[in-house]
Design a protein around this motif. Structure first.
Motif, PDB file in Angstrom:
ATOM      1  N   ASN A   1     114.299 -18.271  -2.475  1.00 54.85           N
ATOM      2  CA  ASN A   1     113.381 -19.041  -1.634  1.00 54.85           C
ATOM      3  C   ASN A   1     113.256 -20.485  -2.085  1.00 54.85           C
ATOM      4  O   ASN A   1     113.133 -21.387  -1.251  1.00 54.85           O
ATOM      5  CB  ASN A   1     112.007 -18.371  -1.587  1.00 54.85           C
ATOM      6  CG  ASN A   1     112.015 -17.109  -0.760  1.00 54.85           C
ATOM      7  OD1 ASN A   1     112.783 -16.969   0.180  1.00 54.85           O
ATOM      8  ND2 ASN A   1     111.168 -16.161  -1.119  1.00 54.85           N
TER       9      ASN A   1
ATOM     10  N   GLN B   1     116.577  -8.682   3.637  1.00 53.40           N
ATOM     11  CA  GLN B   1     117.302  -9.226   2.494  1.00 53.40           C
ATOM     12  C   GLN B   1     117.028  -8.432   1.213  1.00 53.40           C
ATOM     13  O   GLN B   1     117.943  -8.165   0.440  1.00 53.40           O
ATOM     14  CB  GLN B   1     116.951 -10.696   2.273  1.00 53.40           C
ATOM     15  CG  GLN B   1     117.450 -11.607   3.354  1.00 53.40           C
ATOM     16  CD  GLN B   1     117.005 -13.047   3.122  1.00 53.40           C
ATOM     17  OE1 GLN B   1     116.077 -13.318   2.388  1.00 53.40           O
ATOM     18  NE2 GLN B   1     117.682 -13.963   3.785  1.00 53.40           N
TER      19      GLN B   1
ATOM     20  N   SER C   1     119.720 -21.213   6.065  1.00 51.83           N
ATOM     21  CA  SER C   1     118.593 -22.132   5.876  1.00 51.83           C
ATOM     22  C   SER C   1     118.922 -23.528   6.372  1.00 51.83           C
ATOM     23  O   SER C   1     118.085 -24.194   6.982  1.00 51.83           O
ATOM     24  CB  SER C   1     118.188 -22.175   4.406  1.00 51.83           C
ATOM     25  OG  SER C   1     117.631 -20.942   4.040  1.00 51.83           O
TER      26      SER C   1
ATOM     27  N   MET D   1     114.242 -13.211  -5.471  1.00 47.90           N
ATOM     28  CA  MET D   1     113.720 -13.778  -4.227  1.00 47.90           C
ATOM     29  C   MET D   1     113.051 -15.131  -4.470  1.00 47.90           C
ATOM     30  O   MET D   1     113.129 -16.018  -3.620  1.00 47.90           O
ATOM     31  CB  MET D   1     112.748 -12.802  -3.553  1.00 47.90           C
ATOM     32  CG  MET D   1     113.425 -11.553  -3.004  1.00 47.90           C
ATOM     33  SD  MET D   1     114.806 -11.893  -1.868  1.00 47.90           S
ATOM     34  CE  MET D   1     113.943 -12.605  -0.489  1.00 47.90           C
TER      35      MET D   1
ATOM     36  N   GLN E   1     116.634 -26.196   3.554  1.00 48.03           N
ATOM     37  CA  GLN E   1     116.053 -26.279   4.894  1.00 48.03           C
ATOM     38  C   GLN E   1     115.309 -27.593   5.101  1.00 48.03           C
ATOM     39  O   GLN E   1     115.425 -28.219   6.162  1.00 48.03           O
ATOM     40  CB  GLN E   1     115.107 -25.106   5.121  1.00 48.03           C
ATOM     41  CG  GLN E   1     114.535 -25.054   6.509  1.00 48.03           C
ATOM     42  CD  GLN E   1     113.715 -23.812   6.735  1.00 48.03           C
ATOM     43  OE1 GLN E   1     113.926 -22.791   6.096  1.00 48.03           O
ATOM     44  NE2 GLN E   1     112.779 -23.886   7.651  1.00 48.03           N
TER      45      GLN E   1
ATOM     46  N   THR F   1     116.712 -22.135  -0.933  1.00 46.48           N
ATOM     47  CA  THR F   1     116.869 -22.223   0.522  1.00 46.48           C
ATOM     48  C   THR F   1     115.789 -23.094   1.162  1.00 46.48           C
ATOM     49  O   THR F   1     116.047 -23.732   2.180  1.00 46.48           O
ATOM     50  CB  THR F   1     116.901 -20.829   1.170  1.00 46.48           C
ATOM     51  OG1 THR F   1     115.706 -20.119   0.842  1.00 46.48           O
ATOM     52  CG2 THR F   1     118.126 -20.042   0.725  1.00 46.48           C
ATOM     53  N   SER F   2     114.611 -23.146   0.583  1.00 49.14           N
ATOM     54  CA  SER F   2     113.570 -24.036   1.113  1.00 49.14           C
ATOM     55  C   SER F   2     113.991 -25.495   0.973  1.00 49.14           C
ATOM     56  O   SER F   2     113.808 -26.297   1.892  1.00 49.14           O
ATOM     57  CB  SER F   2     112.242 -23.811   0.391  1.00 49.14           C
ATOM     58  OG  SER F   2     111.732 -22.540   0.688  1.00 49.14           O
TER      59      SER F   2
END
Length: 170
Positions: free
Chosen positions: A25, A2, A84, A21, A32, A28-29
């Protein structure tokens, strides 16, 4: 890959990457975690596992294709969120499926789960080593991210096919 994609395709500098990033993150965390909680609960209520695994594989492949065709950070983020979301579904439901099909739950559960852990980690170990084969498959100096992500999408869907023979779980 990525980070390389963001620099090579979208033109971000090395200095921009940590903040990008971090944001990626963080978002997307959250996606998820929510998808994992929702799908695990829904899978238990419906008493179905396979359909969630297949759906997550197809969605993961779709997310990879969205990322590979991204020409902006927003589109990249959408693809990453799709991936995710699907990984959250997969992780929650796959663990349930795995524990339901262990051959000897009473005596060998730890050993069997350990073997499954190695089997799950092996592709993640091999993928970065194999990636250059697809990134530079056409002999160009410029990485072909479309090829890399398309191959990854195919492998994601093929992975779901491997649960077809499982008969103990619906």
């Amino acid at each position: 890959y990525q980070v390389y994609f963001l620099m090579d395709r979208l033109g971000y500098s090395h200095a921009d990457i940590p903040a990008i990033m971090f944001k990626l993150n963080l978002i997307t965390s959250g996606v998820q975690i929510l998808s994992s909680l929702l799908s695990g609960w829904l899978s238990d209520v419906l008493k179905r596992r396979k359909v969630f695994i297949w759906t997550s594989a197809v969605l993961y492949g779709l997310g990879l294709l969205v990322v590979s065709n991204s020409n902006s950070y927003d589109r990249f983020l959408v693809g990453a969120c799709i991936m995710s979301f699907s990984f959250g579904v997969y992780f929650a439901v796959d663990m349930a499926l795995v524990t339901e099909v262990l051959p000897d739950k009473q005596n060998n559960a730890a050993k069997d789960l350990g073997i499954l852990n190695v089997a799950g980690a092996l592709p993640q170990t091999l993928a970065p080593a194999m990636a250059p084969l697809f990134l530079f498959a056409q002999g160009h100096a410029t990485p072909n991210y479309n090829m890399l992500f398309a191959v990854a999408a195919v492998f994601a869907v093929l992975g779901a096919v491997t649960i077809i023979p499982v008969k103990k779980v619906r």
